[in-house]
Design a protein around this motif. Structure first.
Motif, PDB file in Angstrom:
ATOM      1  N   LEU A  20      72.795  93.214  98.278  1.00 57.87           N
ATOM      2  CA  LEU A  20      72.709  92.562  96.969  1.00 57.87           C
ATOM      3  C   LEU A  20      71.631  93.189  96.093  1.00 57.87           C
ATOM      4  O   LEU A  20      71.577  92.919  94.888  1.00 57.87           O
ATOM      5  N   LEU A  21      70.776  94.028  96.678  1.00 54.95           N
ATOM      6  CA  LEU A  21      69.693  94.642  95.913  1.00 54.95           C
ATOM      7  C   LEU A  21      70.206  95.497  94.738  1.00 54.95           C
ATOM      8  O   LEU A  21      69.641  95.428  93.643  1.00 54.95           O
ATOM      9  N   PRO A  22      71.259  96.324  94.919  1.00 63.88           N
ATOM     10  CA  PRO A  22      71.771  97.067  93.753  1.00 63.88           C
ATOM     11  C   PRO A  22      72.244  96.152  92.629  1.00 63.88           C
ATOM     12  O   PRO A  22      72.067  96.479  91.446  1.00 63.88           O
ATOM     13  N   THR A  23      72.841  95.013  92.983  1.00 63.06           N
ATOM     14  CA  THR A  23      73.272  94.060  91.962  1.00 63.06           C
ATOM     15  C   THR A  23      72.071  93.532  91.186  1.00 63.06           C
ATOM     16  O   THR A  23      72.092  93.446  89.952  1.00 63.06           O
ATOM     17  N   LEU A  24      71.002  93.186  91.906  1.00 64.55           N
ATOM     18  CA  LEU A  24      69.789  92.716  91.243  1.00 64.55           C
ATOM     19  C   LEU A  24      69.167  93.826  90.406  1.00 64.55           C
ATOM     20  O   LEU A  24      68.557  93.563  89.364  1.00 64.55           O
ATOM     21  N   GLY A  25      69.314  95.064  90.861  1.00 66.65           N
ATOM     22  CA  GLY A  25      68.817  96.199  90.077  1.00 66.65           C
ATOM     23  C   GLY A  25      69.527  96.297  88.739  1.00 66.65           C
ATOM     24  O   GLY A  25      68.893  96.575  87.708  1.00 66.65           O
ATOM     25  N   TRP A  26      70.832  96.067  88.728  1.00 62.02           N
ATOM     26  CA  TRP A  26      71.584  96.068  87.470  1.00 62.02           C
ATOM     27  C   TRP A  26      71.156  94.920  86.570  1.00 62.02           C
ATOM     28  O   TRP A  26      71.161  95.047  85.342  1.00 62.02           O
ATOM     29  N   VAL A  27      70.776  93.795  87.177  1.00 62.05           N
ATOM     30  CA  VAL A  27      70.273  92.668  86.392  1.00 62.05           C
ATOM     31  C   VAL A  27      68.996  93.067  85.656  1.00 62.05           C
ATOM     32  O   VAL A  27      68.846  92.838  84.450  1.00 62.05           O
ATOM     33  N   VAL A  28      68.068  93.689  86.383  1.00 63.84           N
ATOM     34  CA  VAL A  28      66.800  94.108  85.781  1.00 63.84           C
ATOM     35  C   VAL A  28      67.045  95.125  84.665  1.00 63.84           C
ATOM     36  O   VAL A  28      66.479  95.015  83.566  1.00 63.84           O
ATOM     37  N   LEU A  29      67.901  96.117  84.936  1.00 65.09           N
ATOM     38  CA  LEU A  29      68.197  97.139  83.926  1.00 65.09           C
ATOM     39  C   LEU A  29      68.825  96.522  82.688  1.00 65.09           C
ATOM     40  O   LEU A  29      68.453  96.862  81.549  1.00 65.09           O
ATOM     41  N   ALA A  30      69.760  95.612  82.884  1.00 60.80           N
ATOM     42  CA  ALA A  30      70.446  94.987  81.749  1.00 60.80           C
ATOM     43  C   ALA A  30      69.481  94.137  80.928  1.00 60.80           C
ATOM     44  O   ALA A  30      69.565  94.105  79.693  1.00 60.80           O
ATOM     45  N   ILE A  31      68.561  93.444  81.587  1.00 56.98           N
ATOM     46  CA  ILE A  31      67.584  92.625  80.866  1.00 56.98           C
ATOM     47  C   ILE A  31      66.677  93.514  80.024  1.00 56.98           C
ATOM     48  O   ILE A  31      66.339  93.181  78.878  1.00 56.98           O
ATOM     49  N   VAL A  32      66.264  94.654  80.573  1.00 57.79           N
ATOM     50  CA  VAL A  32      65.441  95.599  79.820  1.00 57.79           C
ATOM     51  C   VAL A  32      66.201  96.092  78.584  1.00 57.79           C
ATOM     52  O   VAL A  32      65.656  96.145  77.472  1.00 57.79           O
ATOM     53  N   LEU A  33      67.483  96.437  78.771  1.00 54.51           N
ATOM     54  CA  LEU A  33      68.300  96.906  77.645  1.00 54.51           C
ATOM     55  C   LEU A  33      68.526  95.792  76.623  1.00 54.51           C
ATOM     56  O   LEU A  33      68.505  96.039  75.408  1.00 54.51           O
ATOM     57  N   ALA A  34      68.711  94.566  77.111  1.00 57.54           N
ATOM     58  CA  ALA A  34      68.902  93.444  76.199  1.00 57.54           C
ATOM     59  C   ALA A  34      67.653  93.219  75.357  1.00 57.54           C
ATOM     60  O   ALA A  34      67.739  92.940  74.149  1.00 57.54           O
ATOM     61  N   GLY A  35      66.480  93.329  75.997  1.00 58.97           N
ATOM     62  CA  GLY A  35      65.243  93.157  75.263  1.00 58.97           C
ATOM     63  C   GLY A  35      65.064  94.196  74.168  1.00 58.97           C
ATOM     64  O   GLY A  35      64.441  93.934  73.135  1.00 58.97           O
ATOM     65  N   ARG A  36      65.644  95.366  74.377  1.00 63.95           N
ATOM     66  CA  ARG A  36      65.510  96.433  73.394  1.00 63.95           C
ATOM     67  C   ARG A  36      66.552  96.357  72.288  1.00 63.95           C
ATOM     68  O   ARG A  36      66.247  96.637  71.117  1.00 63.95           O
ATOM     69  N   PHE A  37      67.781  95.990  72.634  1.00 59.15           N
ATOM     70  CA  PHE A  37      68.869  96.091  71.665  1.00 59.15           C
ATOM     71  C   PHE A  37      69.303  94.757  71.052  1.00 59.15           C
ATOM     72  O   PHE A  37      69.925  94.748  69.991  1.00 59.15           O
ATOM     73  N   PHE A  38      69.033  93.628  71.724  1.00 63.54           N
ATOM     74  CA  PHE A  38      69.561  92.353  71.222  1.00 63.54           C
ATOM     75  C   PHE A  38      68.916  92.000  69.884  1.00 63.54           C
ATOM     76  O   PHE A  38      67.709  92.149  69.695  1.00 63.54           O
ATOM     77  N   ARG A  39      69.735  91.534  68.944  1.00 64.12           N
ATOM     78  CA  ARG A  39      69.274  91.139  67.617  1.00 64.12           C
ATOM     79  C   ARG A  39      69.713  89.714  67.315  1.00 64.12           C
ATOM     80  O   ARG A  39      70.822  89.315  67.670  1.00 64.12           O
ATOM     81  N   TRP A  40      68.834  88.967  66.642  1.00 66.27           N
ATOM     82  CA  TRP A  40      69.144  87.589  66.291  1.00 66.27           C
ATOM     83  C   TRP A  40      69.877  87.506  64.955  1.00 66.27           C
ATOM     84  O   TRP A  40      70.550  86.514  64.678  1.00 66.27           O
ATOM     85  N   GLU A  41      69.736  88.513  64.136  1.00 68.32           N
ATOM     86  CA  GLU A  41      70.396  88.533  62.843  1.00 68.32           C
ATOM     87  C   GLU A  41      71.497  89.576  62.839  1.00 68.32           C
ATOM     88  O   GLU A  41      71.500  90.482  63.681  1.00 68.32           O
ATOM     89  N   PRO A  42      72.470  89.476  61.913  1.00 66.99           N
ATOM     90  CA  PRO A  42      73.590  90.437  61.880  1.00 66.99           C
ATOM     91  C   PRO A  42      73.104  91.878  61.835  1.00 66.99           C
ATOM     92  O   PRO A  42      72.156  92.209  61.111  1.00 66.99           O
ATOM     93  N   ARG A  43      73.775  92.750  62.611  1.00 66.23           N
ATOM     94  CA  ARG A  43      73.455  94.166  62.597  1.00 66.23           C
ATOM     95  C   ARG A  43      73.999  94.805  61.329  1.00 66.23           C
ATOM     96  O   ARG A  43      75.060  94.451  60.845  1.00 66.23           O
ATOM     97  N   ARG A  44      73.249  95.728  60.810  1.00 72.22           N
ATOM     98  CA  ARG A  44      73.689  96.445  59.598  1.00 72.22           C
ATOM     99  C   ARG A  44      74.381  97.762  59.957  1.00 72.22           C
ATOM    100  O   ARG A  44      74.034  98.375  60.935  1.00 72.22           O
TER     101      ARG A  44
END
Length: 239
Positions: free
Chosen positions: A215-239
């Motif tokens: 299950l460790l690789p699955t958790l690794g994808w969780v960590v990677l996705a959270i890092v990417l979400a923190g960088r790319f997620f926007r609360w307002e509409p994207r332009r």
């Protein structure tokens, strides 16, 4: 959080497209696998069937739906308005995602229960449950990351394809061919290790401790996705 979740649950059943992708399509595909389980067992095993069902529901029913939902709520400025209320950012996200997450979990549990009833029970129910939960968390994290790259609900039909079809394809590949060859590659791909654990949990023959480490690789994808979400997620509409 709960008022937001109740509102989203109502909206979920009012949107025909979302209802189709989150409920009807995953259930229809899963029912086919259960109904024709003897045919699919010839190319894989019961564990393979369980893995494909899990990824069909979590990829189409959970991941695709949550990305579409977040893109829609951001486009109509609902998320922006919610952030002007006393609710925290975490509460807002939890409220928006709770209905579709609960629906996906209910579908997985119900369909796998039916599969067990018409075939045989899993060798390790706790291991199966741990894998389902970790996979749901992984798909939620990947959904947040993808939502950051999605401009609109229509755009979500494109941005979600690589992950949704990819994870189902990987589950099918690993479920049919096993991990005797290209072991590390299959385990490192998103969904590959989780599929192997599902095979072990349902078909048996592998110590639970050895499977838990997968299950460790699955958790690794969780960590990677959270890092990417923190960088790319926007609360307002994207332009």
């Amino acid at each position: 959080m709960l008022p937001i979740a109740l509102s989203e649950f109502t909206q979920l059943f009012r949107n025909k497209l979302v209802l189709l992708t989150s409920l009807l399509l995953p259930v229809a595909i899963s029912v086919l696998f259960v109904y024709r389980h003897e045919l699919f067992e010839k190319v894989g095993s019961l564990g393979y069937i369980a893995a494909v069902i899990m990824f069909v529901v979590t990829s189409l029913g959970l991941y695709t739906t949550m990305v579409t939902t977040l893109a829609s709520r951001r486009q109509n400025l609902l998320i922006k308005r919610l952030r002007s209320t006393p609710a925290s950012d975490t509460s807002i996200l939890m409220g928006l995602l709770l209905p579709v997450t609960a629906l996906a979990l209910a579908q997985v549990i119900a369909i796998l229960t039916v599969l067990a009833a018409v075939t045989k029970t899993p060798a390790s129910v706790p291991l199966l449950a741990a894998t389902v939960v970790s996979t749901v968390i992984m798909m939620l994290a990947l959904g947040l990351a993808t939502a950051g790259l999605t401009n609109s609900p229509e755009h979500a039909q494109v941005t979600t394809l690589p992950v949704s079809l990819g994870t189902i394809g990987i589950a099918t590949w690993v479920g049919i061919t096993g991990t005797e060859e290209l072991t590390q590659l299959k385990r490192l791909l998103p969904g590959g290790a989780a599929t192997e654990v599902i095979l072990n949990a349902w078909d048996g023959g592998v110590p639970v401790a050895d499977s838990l480490r997968l299950l460790l690789p699955t958790l690794g994808w969780v960590v990677l996705a959270i890092v990417l979400a923190g960088r790319f997620f926007r609360w307002e509409p994207r332009r």
